[in-house]
Design a protein around this motif. Structure first.
Motif, PDB file in Angstrom:
ATOM      1  N   ASN A 237       0.851  -1.185   0.000  1.00 44.99           N
ATOM      2  CA  ASN A 237       0.000   0.000   0.000  1.00 44.99           C
ATOM      3  C   ASN A 237       0.895   1.247   0.000  1.00 44.99           C
ATOM      4  O   ASN A 237       1.742   1.399   0.866  1.00 44.99           O
ATOM      5  CB  ASN A 237      -0.881  -0.045   1.266  1.00 44.99           C
ATOM      6  CG  ASN A 237      -1.862   1.104   1.321  1.00 44.99           C
ATOM      7  OD1 ASN A 237      -1.579   2.208   0.865  1.00 44.99           O
ATOM      8  ND2 ASN A 237      -3.022   0.826   1.898  1.00 44.99           N
TER       9      ASN A 237
ATOM     10  N   THR B 178       0.258   4.194   0.697  1.00 40.63           N
ATOM     11  CA  THR B 178       0.018   5.139   1.791  1.00 40.63           C
ATOM     12  C   THR B 178       0.617   4.649   3.104  1.00 40.63           C
ATOM     13  O   THR B 178       1.374   5.358   3.753  1.00 40.63           O
ATOM     14  CB  THR B 178      -1.494   5.367   1.995  1.00 40.63           C
ATOM     15  OG1 THR B 178      -2.083   5.590   0.723  1.00 40.63           O
ATOM     16  CG2 THR B 178      -1.747   6.558   2.905  1.00 40.63           C
ATOM     17  N   ASP B 179       0.302   3.417   3.481  1.00 41.82           N
ATOM     18  CA  ASP B 179       0.762   2.971   4.806  1.00 41.82           C
ATOM     19  C   ASP B 179       1.793   1.843   4.761  1.00 41.82           C
ATOM     20  O   ASP B 179       2.227   1.363   5.794  1.00 41.82           O
ATOM     21  CB  ASP B 179      -0.433   2.593   5.688  1.00 41.82           C
ATOM     22  CG  ASP B 179      -1.199   1.387   5.137  1.00 41.82           C
ATOM     23  OD1 ASP B 179      -0.725   0.783   4.156  1.00 41.82           O
ATOM     24  OD2 ASP B 179      -2.258   1.064   5.692  1.00 41.82           O
TER      25      ASP B 179
ATOM     26  N   THR C  40       0.002  -5.772   0.378  1.00 45.32           N
ATOM     27  CA  THR C  40      -1.311  -6.040  -0.212  1.00 45.32           C
ATOM     28  C   THR C  40      -1.298  -7.277  -1.101  1.00 45.32           C
ATOM     29  O   THR C  40      -2.336  -7.837  -1.413  1.00 45.32           O
ATOM     30  CB  THR C  40      -1.792  -4.829  -1.044  1.00 45.32           C
ATOM     31  OG1 THR C  40      -0.740  -4.425  -1.926  1.00 45.32           O
ATOM     32  CG2 THR C  40      -2.150  -3.656  -0.154  1.00 45.32           C
TER      33      THR C  40
HETATM   34  C1  NAG Z   1      -3.978   1.815   2.088  1.00 45.19           C
HETATM   35  O1  NAG Z   1      -3.791   2.482   3.292  1.00 45.19           O
HETATM   36  C2  NAG Z   1      -4.679   3.535   3.538  1.00 45.19           C
HETATM   37  C3  NAG Z   1      -4.270   4.215   4.823  1.00 45.19           C
HETATM   38  O2  NAG Z   1      -4.114   3.285   5.888  1.00 45.19           O
HETATM   39  C4  NAG Z   1      -6.112   2.991   3.581  1.00 45.19           C
HETATM   40  O3  NAG Z   1      -7.025   4.052   3.768  1.00 45.19           O
HETATM   41  C5  NAG Z   1      -6.421   2.282   2.268  1.00 45.19           C
HETATM   42  O4  NAG Z   1      -7.706   1.697   2.314  1.00 45.19           O
HETATM   43  C6  NAG Z   1      -5.373   1.210   1.976  1.00 45.19           C
HETATM   44  N1  NAG Z   1      -5.619   0.659   0.654  1.00 45.19           N
HETATM   45  C7  NAG Z   1      -5.605  -0.651   0.401  1.00 45.19           C
HETATM   46  C8  NAG Z   1      -5.858  -1.048  -1.005  1.00 45.19           C
HETATM   47  O5  NAG Z   1      -5.388  -1.496   1.259  1.00 45.19           O
END
Ligand code: NAG
Length: 182
Positions: A73, A75-76, A80
């Motif tokens: 991911n 963002t975090d 995945t």
């Molecule tokens: C990725 O991380 C963000 C922040 O934690 C979250 O909102 C999002 O759903 C995540 N996306 C996936 C595909 O897991």
């Protein structure tokens, strides 16, 4: 008469293409639609016989090398997707099956280990090949090609001097190390 026909034809073409664009956009955004994607990630592992960070004509395929594919991911950083460890064929090639859409992830094929003790040196920057695993960016087709990944041979082959000179890289001799320049 001919002109009117042409105008009608062009309008029809515009109508059809906007219809498909519309269908494509809504189709891609539909919940769950992306989950059914299947990708085949293909690539090649070679022995870099000249200890440089690109393939040369005397690079050799490595069979039995191990790679894996991981998506995180963006963002975090959470994982995945994680493939099993995949072994290269006789010709140094691999193919990894992936299911799902990873638009929001960074996916990389990573070298895990070499099958050749004489050619197993890794460079952190050249250990990974980024692949795009989503259909939402306009790249079509389910086969995705990763850049070739290389292990470096412990000792460069004597032919490297000529190969690299031919490529115009001889000025890099200091960085390439003494073994390239006997
Ligand atoms: C990725 O991380 C963000 C922040 O934690 C979250 O909102 C999002 O759903 C995540 N996306 C996936 C595909 O897991």
């Amino acid at each position: 008469m001919a002109k009117a026909f042409l105008v009608a034809l062009v309008s029809l073409a515009i109508y059809i293409s906007s219809y498909f664009n519309f269908a494509y956009t809504t189709g891609a955004a539909a919940p769950g639609a992306a989950e059914s994607n299947k990708f085949k990630v293909v690539g090649h592992v070679y022995c870099n016989t000249c200890r440089v960070e690109f393939e040369t004509k005397i690079s050799q395929p490595i069979s039995g090398a191990v790679v894996k594919l991981e998506c995180r991911n963006r963002t975090d950083g959470a994982v995945t997707f994680k493939s099993p460890e995949i072994t290269t064929t006789k010709s140094g090639d691999y193919s990894i099956d992936v299911e799902g859409d990873y638009e929001d992830s960074d996916c990389d094929v990573t070298l895990v280990r070499s099958s050749r003790p004489d050619c197993s040196d890794l460079t952190e920057e050249w250990r990974k090949a980024r692949v795009v695993l989503t259909t939402l960016d306009g790249v079509s087709g389910d086969t995705r090609f990763a850049n070739s990944l290389g292990f470096k041979k412990k000792e460069a082959l004597p032919e490297c001097k000529k190969v690299l000179t031919d490529l115009g890289y001889y000025e890099l001799q200091d960085e390439l190390g003494h073994e390239v320049v006997p």
